[in-house]
Design an enzyme around this catalytic site. Structure first.
Site, PDB file in Angstrom:
ATOM      1  N   SER A   1     -11.984   3.933   4.151  1.00  0.00           N
ATOM      2  CA  SER A   1     -13.160   3.381   3.486  1.00  0.00           C
ATOM      3  C   SER A   1     -14.290   3.456   4.518  1.00  0.00           C
ATOM      4  O   SER A   1     -14.042   3.800   5.685  1.00  0.00           O
ATOM      5  CB  SER A   1     -12.905   1.932   3.094  1.00  0.00           C
ATOM      6  OG  SER A   1     -12.732   1.155   4.270  1.00  0.00           O
TER       7      SER A   1
ATOM      8  N   ARG B   1     -15.367   5.415  -1.599  1.00  0.00           N
ATOM      9  CA  ARG B   1     -16.440   4.445  -1.832  1.00  0.00           C
ATOM     10  C   ARG B   1     -16.328   3.778  -3.201  1.00  0.00           C
ATOM     11  O   ARG B   1     -17.321   3.590  -3.889  1.00  0.00           O
ATOM     12  CB  ARG B   1     -17.794   5.141  -1.649  1.00  0.00           C
ATOM     13  CG  ARG B   1     -18.057   5.539  -0.180  1.00  0.00           C
ATOM     14  CD  ARG B   1     -19.435   6.117   0.073  1.00  0.00           C
ATOM     15  NE  ARG B   1     -19.490   7.516  -0.323  1.00  0.00           N
ATOM     16  CZ  ARG B   1     -20.084   7.980  -1.413  1.00  0.00           C
ATOM     17  NH1 ARG B   1     -20.714   7.177  -2.223  1.00  0.00           N
ATOM     18  NH2 ARG B   1     -20.064   9.257  -1.680  1.00  0.00           N
ATOM     19  N   GLY B   2     -15.100   3.441  -3.592  1.00  0.00           N
ATOM     20  CA  GLY B   2     -14.880   2.711  -4.832  1.00  0.00           C
ATOM     21  C   GLY B   2     -15.532   3.395  -6.026  1.00  0.00           C
ATOM     22  O   GLY B   2     -15.441   4.619  -6.179  1.00  0.00           O
TER      23      GLY B   2
ATOM     24  N   ASP C   1      -4.803   3.677  -2.617  1.00  0.00           N
ATOM     25  CA  ASP C   1      -3.442   4.200  -2.450  1.00  0.00           C
ATOM     26  C   ASP C   1      -3.123   5.197  -3.568  1.00  0.00           C
ATOM     27  O   ASP C   1      -2.488   6.226  -3.332  1.00  0.00           O
ATOM     28  CB  ASP C   1      -2.432   3.042  -2.466  1.00  0.00           C
ATOM     29  CG  ASP C   1      -2.853   1.948  -1.499  1.00  0.00           C
ATOM     30  OD1 ASP C   1      -3.106   2.268  -0.326  1.00  0.00           O
ATOM     31  OD2 ASP C   1      -2.963   0.783  -1.927  1.00  0.00           O
TER      32      ASP C   1
ATOM     33  N   ALA D   1       0.808  -1.228   0.000  1.00  0.00           N
ATOM     34  CA  ALA D   1       0.000   0.000   0.000  1.00  0.00           C
ATOM     35  C   ALA D   1       0.846   1.285   0.000  1.00  0.00           C
ATOM     36  O   ALA D   1       0.652   2.156  -0.858  1.00  0.00           O
ATOM     37  CB  ALA D   1      -0.972  -0.018   1.180  1.00  0.00           C
TER      38      ALA D   1
HETATM   39  P1  ATP Z   1      -7.814  -0.406  -1.929  1.00  0.00           P
HETATM   40  O1  ATP Z   1      -7.879  -0.710  -0.472  1.00  0.00           O
HETATM   41  O2  ATP Z   1      -8.017  -1.567  -2.820  1.00  0.00           O
HETATM   42  O3  ATP Z   1      -6.588   0.386  -2.305  1.00  0.00           O
HETATM   43  P2  ATP Z   1      -9.845   1.486  -1.197  1.00  0.00           P
HETATM   44  O4  ATP Z   1     -11.001   0.734  -0.693  1.00  0.00           O
HETATM   45  O5  ATP Z   1      -8.922   2.086  -0.228  1.00  0.00           O
HETATM   46  O6  ATP Z   1      -9.043   0.572  -2.240  1.00  0.00           O
HETATM   47  P3  ATP Z   1     -11.514   2.648  -3.182  1.00  0.00           P
HETATM   48  O7  ATP Z   1     -12.687   3.277  -2.532  1.00  0.00           O
HETATM   49  O8  ATP Z   1     -11.697   1.322  -3.820  1.00  0.00           O
HETATM   50  O9  ATP Z   1     -10.304   2.653  -2.161  1.00  0.00           O
HETATM   51  O10 ATP Z   1     -10.964   3.623  -4.308  1.00  0.00           O
HETATM   52  C1  ATP Z   1     -10.522   4.935  -4.039  1.00  0.00           C
HETATM   53  C2  ATP Z   1     -11.065   5.892  -5.069  1.00  0.00           C
HETATM   54  O11 ATP Z   1     -10.618   5.507  -6.385  1.00  0.00           O
HETATM   55  C3  ATP Z   1     -12.585   5.940  -5.145  1.00  0.00           C
HETATM   56  O12 ATP Z   1     -13.124   6.817  -4.176  1.00  0.00           O
HETATM   57  C4  ATP Z   1     -12.799   6.399  -6.588  1.00  0.00           C
HETATM   58  O13 ATP Z   1     -12.626   7.795  -6.694  1.00  0.00           O
HETATM   59  C5  ATP Z   1     -11.649   5.713  -7.327  1.00  0.00           C
HETATM   60  N1  ATP Z   1     -12.121   4.403  -7.835  1.00  0.00           N
HETATM   61  C6  ATP Z   1     -12.009   3.197  -7.244  1.00  0.00           C
HETATM   62  N2  ATP Z   1     -12.612   2.221  -7.976  1.00  0.00           N
HETATM   63  C7  ATP Z   1     -13.099   2.848  -9.077  1.00  0.00           C
HETATM   64  C8  ATP Z   1     -13.839   2.405 -10.229  1.00  0.00           C
HETATM   65  N3  ATP Z   1     -14.193   1.132 -10.399  1.00  0.00           N
HETATM   66  N4  ATP Z   1     -14.170   3.336 -11.144  1.00  0.00           N
HETATM   67  C9  ATP Z   1     -13.828   4.626 -11.012  1.00  0.00           C
HETATM   68  N5  ATP Z   1     -13.148   5.099  -9.946  1.00  0.00           N
HETATM   69  C10 ATP Z   1     -12.791   4.234  -8.989  1.00  0.00           C
END
Ligand code: ATP
Ligand code: MG
Length: 312
Positions: A196, A228-229, A259, A37
Site C-alpha cells: 500500500s 490504492r483501494g 490479499d 492474510a
Molecule cells: P487489505 O490490507 O485490507 O487486504 P490493501 O490495503 O492491501 O487491503 P487495497 O488497496 O485496499 O489493498 O485493495 C487492493 C486492490 O483491490 C485495489 O488496488 C483495487 O484494485 C481493489 N479494491 C479494493 N477496494 C476496492 C473497492 N472499494 N472497489 C473496487 N476495487 C477495490
C-alpha cells in the site's frame, strides 16, 4: 504437488456487524469468518483453479476447523498445516469506523499460528513450486515463523520459483526500523512487491509513494504494484509505469482486498499475462472480494470472475 504456496497465520475473524461499534463496548459480533492474510491469498488462488498449498499451524479446536474446512472446500492442500492441542487458533476482532478506518484486537502471538517454524517447511514440498507468497504479517508473528518464511524464500528461489511479497506489517506495533529489518531479506529476493502507499514509503524511506515505488524498482525488484483501494493501483517495472483503475463496486467489507488482489495477480502471471493485464485481472478479484462481508466470502471462482468482467 502445489504450484503456488503461501504460509503464516490462519485465524478466524469476528467482527461488528455495523459501523462505529467500538470494541470496548458491549454489542453483537458476527463470525467466525476464516481469515489470515496469507490464507485469504491462497484461498483466492485455489478458487481461481490453480493448485496450491499452505504451511501453517492451527489449534485443534472449532476455529481451526472453520479455517481448514474452508481452505479444503476451495481446493487448498492443507496437508502441511500442523494441528496442535496446547494452543488455540488465532482470532482477530474487527470494528469498522464510519471514516473507513478499522479497529483490531488480535489474539495471534500467543496463538497456534506463532508456532510455525522452519521445520514445517519441507524441502520436498517446494519441489514443484512456481510461486511463493510471503506476507509481512507472517514475518511478524514470531521469530520462528519469520525464520520459516525466510527458509521457504531461499528454497523457492533455489528452485527457480517466483516470490511475491505483501509487506503488510503494522509499524505501530513494531517500529519502522524493526519492520524494515524484518522485510529486508524478502525484499532482496522478491519478484513482485505489493505494497500500500504507507508500506511503500515506510520501506523506501521516502515521503512520496510514487518516488518510493520507483526507488524499490531501482533497488532490483522487477515488479512493484502500489495498491490504492477504490482508487485502483499503479504498476511499476523498469520499463513501465501504468495506472489501473478499480472496478466500481459496492464496497461492503474492505478487509482482505489486498490479499485477494495478490492472489489474482500471481495467478495471472502464471497464466502468462503481461504485468498490466495481470493488474486488471487482479483488480477484478480485489473488487469482487469487497462486495461481501467476511474476508474470503467474496472471492470469485474463475467463471464468476469471467462473468464479472463480461458485465463491465
Ligand atoms: P487489505 O490490507 O485490507 O487486504 P490493501 O490495503 O492491501 O487491503 P487495497 O488497496 O485496499 O489493498 O485493495 C487492493 C486492490 O483491490 C485495489 O488496488 C483495487 O484494485 C481493489 N479494491 C479494493 N477496494 C476496492 C473497492 N472499494 N472497489 C473496487 N476495487 C477495490
Ligand atoms: Mg494490505
Amino acid at each position: 504437488m502445489p504450484q503456488v504456496l503461501s504460509m503464516g497465520e490462519l485465524l478466524v475473524e469476528v467482527m461488528r456487524p455495523g459501523v462505529d461499534e467500538p470494541l470496548d463496548r458491549q454489542g453483537t459480533f458476527v463470525g467466525p469468518f476464516p481469515s489470515g492474510a496469507p490464507a485469504i491469498f491462497i484461498d483466492a488462488v485455489a478458487r481461481l483453479g490453480v493448485s496450491c498449498g499452505f504451511v501453517g499451524v492451527v489449534g485443534d479446536d472449532p476455529f481451526g476447523r472453520c479455517v481448514l474446512n474452508r481452505l479444503t472446500r476451495d481446493g487448498v492442500d492443507v496437508r502441511h498445516v500442523r494441528l496442535v492441542s496446547h494452543r488455540t487458533t488465532g482470532i482477530a476482532f474487527v470494528a469498522y469506523r464510519s471514516d473507513g478506518s478499522r479497529q483490531f484486537v488480535f489474539h495471534l502471538p500467543q496463538s497456534a499460528a506463532a508456532l510455525l517454524s522452519p521445520d514445517d517447511v519441507r524441502k520436498e514440498y517446494l519441489e514443484g513450486v512456481r510461486a511463493l507468497h510471503i506476507t509481512g504479517s507472517a514475518l511478524a508473528i514470531s521469530d520462528s515463523a519469520r525464520e520459516a518464511c525466510y527458509r521457504a524464500v531461499r528454497l523457492c528461489k533455489q528452485r527457480g520459483g517466483m516470490v511475491s511479497f505483501d509487506p503488510n506489517v503494522r509499524p505501530e506495533l513494531l517500529g519502522v526500523e524493526a519492520v524494515q529489518a524484518l522485510c529486508e531479506p524478502v525484499l532482496a529476493s522478491c519478484d513482485v512487491l505489493l505494497p500500500s502507499g504507507a508500506e511503500a514509503t515506510m520501506l523506501s524511506g521516502d515521503t512520496d509513494e510514487e518516488t518510493a515505488c520507483q526507488k524499490l524498482v531501482a533497488s532490483g525488484i522487477p515488479i512493484v504494484v502500489l495498491k490504492r483501494g477504490a482508487q485502483g493501483c499503479s504498476v511499476f517495472t523498469d520499463q513501465l509505469r501504468a495506472e489501473v483503475p478499480a472496478y466500481p463496486v459496492n464496497e461492503v467489507d474492505p478487509t482482505g482486498a489486498g490479499d485477494a488482489f495478490a492472489g489474482g495477480f500471481v495467478v495471472a502471471l502464471l497464466r502468462g499475462m503481461s504485468v498490466q493485464e495481470a493488474a486488471r485481472f487482479a483488480s477484478a478479484v480485489g473488487a469482487m472480494a469487497v462486495t461481501r462481508q467476511g474476508p474470503m466470502e467474496g472471492l470469485p471462482t474463475l467463471s464468476q470472475l469471467e462473468s464479472f468482467l463480461c458485465s463491465r
